[in-house]
Scaffold this motif. Sequence first.
Motif, PDB file in Angstrom:
ATOM      1  N   ILE A   1       8.134  -4.180 -12.191  1.00 22.68           N
ATOM      2  CA  ILE A   1       8.369  -2.793 -12.621  1.00 22.68           C
ATOM      3  C   ILE A   1       6.993  -2.138 -12.695  1.00 22.68           C
ATOM      4  O   ILE A   1       6.037  -2.725 -13.187  1.00 22.68           O
ATOM      5  CB  ILE A   1       9.164  -2.721 -13.940  1.00 22.68           C
ATOM      6  CG1 ILE A   1       8.594  -3.676 -14.987  1.00 22.68           C
ATOM      7  CG2 ILE A   1      10.638  -3.039 -13.671  1.00 22.68           C
ATOM      8  CD1 ILE A   1       9.241  -3.475 -16.359  1.00 22.68           C
TER       9      ILE A   1
ATOM     10  N   HIS B   1       2.049   4.073  -4.827  1.00 23.83           N
ATOM     11  CA  HIS B   1       1.083   3.945  -3.733  1.00 23.83           C
ATOM     12  C   HIS B   1       1.543   2.859  -2.762  1.00 23.83           C
ATOM     13  O   HIS B   1       2.614   2.265  -2.932  1.00 23.83           O
ATOM     14  CB  HIS B   1      -0.338   3.723  -4.247  1.00 23.83           C
ATOM     15  CG  HIS B   1      -0.527   2.473  -5.055  1.00 23.83           C
ATOM     16  ND1 HIS B   1      -0.325   1.218  -4.552  1.00 23.83           N
ATOM     17  CD2 HIS B   1      -0.904   2.301  -6.348  1.00 23.83           C
ATOM     18  CE1 HIS B   1      -0.580   0.319  -5.475  1.00 23.83           C
ATOM     19  NE2 HIS B   1      -0.915   0.944  -6.591  1.00 23.83           N
TER      20      HIS B   1
ATOM     21  N   TYR C   1      13.842  -8.269 -16.224  1.00 23.10           N
ATOM     22  CA  TYR C   1      14.607  -8.971 -15.198  1.00 23.10           C
ATOM     23  C   TYR C   1      15.965  -9.438 -15.732  1.00 23.10           C
ATOM     24  O   TYR C   1      16.891  -9.676 -14.968  1.00 23.10           O
ATOM     25  CB  TYR C   1      13.810 -10.171 -14.683  1.00 23.10           C
ATOM     26  CG  TYR C   1      12.477  -9.791 -14.056  1.00 23.10           C
ATOM     27  CD1 TYR C   1      12.407  -8.779 -13.103  1.00 23.10           C
ATOM     28  CD2 TYR C   1      11.283 -10.426 -14.410  1.00 23.10           C
ATOM     29  CE1 TYR C   1      11.193  -8.426 -12.516  1.00 23.10           C
ATOM     30  CE2 TYR C   1      10.070 -10.083 -13.832  1.00 23.10           C
ATOM     31  CZ  TYR C   1      10.034  -9.078 -12.881  1.00 23.10           C
ATOM     32  OH  TYR C   1       8.851  -8.737 -12.302  1.00 23.10           O
TER      33      TYR C   1
ATOM     34  N   GLY D   1       2.959  -9.081  -6.672  1.00 20.06           N
ATOM     35  CA  GLY D   1       1.628  -9.189  -6.080  1.00 20.06           C
ATOM     36  C   GLY D   1       0.879 -10.354  -6.716  1.00 20.06           C
ATOM     37  O   GLY D   1       1.179 -10.768  -7.840  1.00 20.06           O
TER      38      GLY D   1
ATOM     39  N   HIS E   1       4.118 -14.179 -14.460  1.00 17.70           N
ATOM     40  CA  HIS E   1       5.449 -14.560 -13.977  1.00 17.70           C
ATOM     41  C   HIS E   1       5.654 -16.075 -13.877  1.00 17.70           C
ATOM     42  O   HIS E   1       6.780 -16.541 -13.962  1.00 17.70           O
ATOM     43  CB  HIS E   1       5.704 -13.938 -12.595  1.00 17.70           C
ATOM     44  CG  HIS E   1       5.964 -12.469 -12.659  1.00 17.70           C
ATOM     45  ND1 HIS E   1       4.970 -11.542 -12.794  1.00 17.70           N
ATOM     46  CD2 HIS E   1       7.135 -11.773 -12.655  1.00 17.70           C
ATOM     47  CE1 HIS E   1       5.500 -10.340 -12.844  1.00 17.70           C
ATOM     48  NE2 HIS E   1       6.809 -10.441 -12.765  1.00 17.70           N
TER      49      HIS E   1
ATOM     50  N   HIS F   1       2.863 -12.010  -3.136  1.00 15.64           N
ATOM     51  CA  HIS F   1       2.330 -11.517  -1.854  1.00 15.64           C
ATOM     52  C   HIS F   1       0.873 -11.120  -2.017  1.00 15.64           C
ATOM     53  O   HIS F   1       0.348 -11.036  -3.130  1.00 15.64           O
ATOM     54  CB  HIS F   1       3.189 -10.372  -1.304  1.00 15.64           C
ATOM     55  CG  HIS F   1       3.157  -9.121  -2.126  1.00 15.64           C
ATOM     56  ND1 HIS F   1       2.034  -8.335  -2.280  1.00 15.64           N
ATOM     57  CD2 HIS F   1       4.138  -8.513  -2.839  1.00 15.64           C
ATOM     58  CE1 HIS F   1       2.318  -7.298  -3.030  1.00 15.64           C
ATOM     59  NE2 HIS F   1       3.579  -7.379  -3.407  1.00 15.64           N
TER      60      HIS F   1
ATOM     61  N   TRP G   1      -3.186  -5.259  -0.016  1.00 17.00           N
ATOM     62  CA  TRP G   1      -3.570  -4.436   1.128  1.00 17.00           C
ATOM     63  C   TRP G   1      -4.909  -3.764   0.862  1.00 17.00           C
ATOM     64  O   TRP G   1      -5.141  -3.243  -0.225  1.00 17.00           O
ATOM     65  CB  TRP G   1      -2.547  -3.317   1.358  1.00 17.00           C
ATOM     66  CG  TRP G   1      -1.268  -3.806   1.938  1.00 17.00           C
ATOM     67  CD1 TRP G   1      -0.180  -4.249   1.243  1.00 17.00           C
ATOM     68  CD2 TRP G   1      -0.929  -3.896   3.322  1.00 17.00           C
ATOM     69  NE1 TRP G   1       0.813  -4.625   2.106  1.00 17.00           N
ATOM     70  CE2 TRP G   1       0.386  -4.411   3.394  1.00 17.00           C
ATOM     71  CE3 TRP G   1      -1.596  -3.598   4.505  1.00 17.00           C
ATOM     72  CZ2 TRP G   1       1.034  -4.630   4.602  1.00 17.00           C
ATOM     73  CZ3 TRP G   1      -0.956  -3.814   5.709  1.00 17.00           C
ATOM     74  CH2 TRP G   1       0.346  -4.324   5.754  1.00 17.00           C
TER      75      TRP G   1
ATOM     76  N   MET H   1      -8.471  -0.373  -2.046  1.00 18.24           N
ATOM     77  CA  MET H   1      -7.717   0.887  -2.163  1.00 18.24           C
ATOM     78  C   MET H   1      -8.166   1.697  -3.388  1.00 18.24           C
ATOM     79  O   MET H   1      -7.737   1.444  -4.492  1.00 18.24           O
ATOM     80  CB  MET H   1      -6.223   0.579  -2.233  1.00 18.24           C
ATOM     81  CG  MET H   1      -5.400   1.764  -1.911  1.00 18.24           C
ATOM     82  SD  MET H   1      -3.749   1.393  -1.367  1.00 18.24           S
ATOM     83  CE  MET H   1      -3.128   0.256  -2.510  1.00 18.24           C
TER      84      MET H   1
HETATM   85  N1  MSP Z   1       3.737  -3.294 -14.736  1.00 15.00           N
HETATM   86  C1  MSP Z   1       3.167  -4.443 -14.169  1.00 15.00           C
HETATM   87  C2  MSP Z   1       4.229  -5.361 -13.604  1.00 15.00           C
HETATM   88  C3  MSP Z   1       5.246  -5.799 -14.607  1.00 15.00           C
HETATM   89  S1  MSP Z   1       6.476  -6.784 -13.863  1.00 15.00           S
HETATM   90  C4  MSP Z   1       7.336  -7.409 -15.141  1.00 15.00           C
HETATM   91  C5  MSP Z   1       2.205  -4.046 -13.046  1.00 15.00           C
HETATM   92  N2  MSP Z   1       2.386  -2.856 -12.503  1.00 15.00           N
HETATM   93  S2  MSP Z   1       1.469  -2.185 -11.373  1.00 15.00           S
HETATM   94  O1  MSP Z   1       2.075  -0.916 -11.115  1.00 15.00           O
HETATM   95  O2  MSP Z   1       0.100  -2.189 -11.781  1.00 15.00           O
HETATM   96  O3  MSP Z   1       1.500  -3.114 -10.123  1.00 15.00           O
HETATM   97  C6  MSP Z   1       2.692  -3.382  -9.502  1.00 15.00           C
HETATM   98  C7  MSP Z   1       2.523  -4.192  -8.259  1.00 15.00           C
HETATM   99  O4  MSP Z   1       1.745  -3.495  -7.295  1.00 15.00           O
HETATM  100  C8  MSP Z   1       1.872  -5.536  -8.477  1.00 15.00           C
HETATM  101  O5  MSP Z   1       2.695  -6.517  -7.895  1.00 15.00           O
HETATM  102  C9  MSP Z   1       0.576  -5.435  -7.701  1.00 15.00           C
HETATM  103  O6  MSP Z   1       0.235  -6.652  -7.132  1.00 15.00           O
HETATM  104  C10 MSP Z   1       0.951  -4.437  -6.629  1.00 15.00           C
HETATM  105  N3  MSP Z   1      -0.221  -3.833  -6.012  1.00 15.00           N
HETATM  106  C11 MSP Z   1      -1.126  -2.985  -6.562  1.00 15.00           C
HETATM  107  N4  MSP Z   1      -2.095  -2.716  -5.630  1.00 15.00           N
HETATM  108  C12 MSP Z   1      -1.840  -3.398  -4.482  1.00 15.00           C
HETATM  109  C13 MSP Z   1      -2.417  -3.451  -3.203  1.00 15.00           C
HETATM  110  N5  MSP Z   1      -3.534  -2.843  -2.897  1.00 15.00           N
HETATM  111  N6  MSP Z   1      -1.766  -4.184  -2.248  1.00 15.00           N
HETATM  112  C14 MSP Z   1      -0.562  -4.796  -2.498  1.00 15.00           C
HETATM  113  N7  MSP Z   1      -0.004  -4.758  -3.698  1.00 15.00           N
HETATM  114  C15 MSP Z   1      -0.692  -4.199  -4.746  1.00 15.00           C
HETATM  115  O7  MSP Z   1       1.358  -4.840 -12.679  1.00 15.00           O
END
Ligand code: MSP
Length: 662
Positions: free
Chosen positions: A10, A18, A231, A256, A263, A285, A288, A295
């Motif tokens: 989430i 993004h 979840y 990510g 997790h 995963h 990017w 980024m």
């Molecule tokens: N809120 C938490 C997740 C809670 S899940 C119970 C969080 N949020 S986030 O918005 O910061 O990130 C969400 C997802 O975006 C993560 O899985 C993170 O790995 C992914 N990404 C953020 N930047 C990214 C890239 N540059 N490339 C690929 N995924 C990336 O963490």
Amino acid sequence: MRPFYLTTPIYYVNDVPHLGHAYTTVVGDTLARYHRSRGEAVRFQTGTDEHGQKIEAAAAARGLTPLQLADEVVSRFRSTWGELGIAHDDFLRTTEPRHAAVVQRLWQRLAERGDIYLGEYDGAYCVACEEYYTETQLVAGNCPVHARPVSRLKQTSYFFRMSRYQDALLEHFERHPEFVQPEMRRNEIVSFIRSGLRDLSVSRSTLSWGIRVPGDDTHVIYVWIDALTNYISALGGFDEAPAYRQFWPQAIHLIGKDILRFHAVYWPCMLLSAGLPLPRTVFAHGWWTVNGQKMSKSLMNAVDPGMLAGDVGRDALRYFLLRETPLGHDGDFAHEALIQRINADLANDLGNLLNRSLAMAAKYCDGQTPALLATGPTDPTDQALIALAERVRDAVASHFERLEPSRALEALWELVRATNKYIDTTAPYRLARAPEQRSRLDQVVAHLLEALRWISVLLTPALPDSAATMRRYLGLPALEPQLEVDQWPARWGDGPTPAALQRGEPLFPRIDDERRQALIARWTARATGGAEVVAAAPTVEASAATPAPAPAEPSDTITIDDFARCELCIAEVRAAARVEGADRLLRLTLEVGGVERQVVSGIAKAYAPEQLLGKRVLLLANLKPTTIRGVRSEGMILAAGDGAGLALCTVDRDIPTGAKVR
Ligand code: MSP
């Protein structure tokens, strides 16, 4: 049949959607669509993470309450998922009461197990990660993920007795090799657990933006405990909830790599304590970069997923994200590579195949699909095509099952290329010149169209719009993902009887050099903040009602007072629809500081109505109202224009509607 439950993380609401968010969500959507097409019961879950210090601080910086900030960003997430064709079954916000109730019940369960106690936390905390660090985890005193200084926290907090579950967790890893993937990540986590689990500080008394600790109003629950529970709360809670019983133990968390520890360690320890089953798989995963760089905020603009989908088509963007990098590896998003993939794989290979086949069927078979001979193929070329199609069908399925969408597409393209080759080998244009080859020609066209039918099914999970268009052109009914029947092709020639074939717009128009340059210029300008600004005033059709202003002489200058007469402000698009009988016009309902107003805008060629929902635009609010094509227009929104078309002017951070533009 085993049900399929796939979750995305989430997303925090301190950032607009993004490319990284789009990636996980597109991959998740594709896998969910695949399992739906196999007739399985599927649940695909996403949502937003709205509590915690990070969100509280971001809202305060903007003079908003955390909920106001969340409401605003959530509408951006929802509209972006619409723009990318995401079909989630549920979107959960952690500020919803259905979630808070489950978080508190889970907390109580951990407390009943004797795993929650009050203690003193004294150590480092990174607000960006919302994570506690030990001194040895810090890198030169900074957060190991963000390389930024951490805060020092000294407070009374509740602790979760995580250390108690170290052995049980290691045993689970031992027994379930599929629990954490890819293997490299599994090894990292196992060695982290072996190095010793500490109890986790799980409440904050210095923060009010969160879910209260049951029985102690002075503490809120640690944001990661709150977030991970989504979840299960999305399934209606644990124990008896029917959706929980059906889906929970099958859960696959797609995340990510940066949030793996939460997790694969914290969450399973909580579940072990609560006596609940662990998810089936946590798949991490990669990350990017953009044109080889990390980024940053400005690079994010250049890869804004909604914008890219609008520019090249959402299926083209989905294809690139799914195909470019194997899931689990880091990837680079290069604009040139996106265009190359579109031209090579989509326009050349797939688009051409469809186009050539339909053209031949139109020319040689009156636009009908010839029947495949019941006696079966004897020609070795036909047999080879069928054998390959069967192999590809099974390979695509097994790659999707194994969470390998890039390999599924690679396999599918083998069939696309082989079918193109089939045309070259069988040379229908030559058969058409020999009347005695009439029935062979029919069979060749029939095999070609059958191969395209198979491709349309195998393509559906990844590129749903294009697959649907293909089926329409092929005279085939749309696939029905909700039917819960396996729609995967079983035998060659076992499809429904097709209606007449149709011709239409090319599936993927080739991006020629002129358009390529225009797109690259536009994307580069997004990263650097350039581009000429023009008004997206109604054009052509509207010109009778609103005469276009005479172009200003280059030497013309205005004073600041002249400019001050223009009342420019921020507005949000709440609804959009085409204006009947005018192919350039959209009727927009805008919200400006809590008040709605209607504007007619000449941007229908550049934007589909649904792409605009939730967008923050610049409005010239004191333009004299007028009526265009019978629709009242009270203002004008601004857009920038170049050779590639129009791009709406918007703001580079979320700012409340009604805010003045100066
Ligand atoms: N809120 C938490 C997740 C809670 S899940 C119970 C969080 N949020 S986030 O918005 O910061 O990130 C969400 C997802 O975006 C993560 O899985 C993170 O790995 C992914 N990404 C953020 N930047 C990214 C890239 N540059 N490339 C690929 N995924 C990336 O963490």
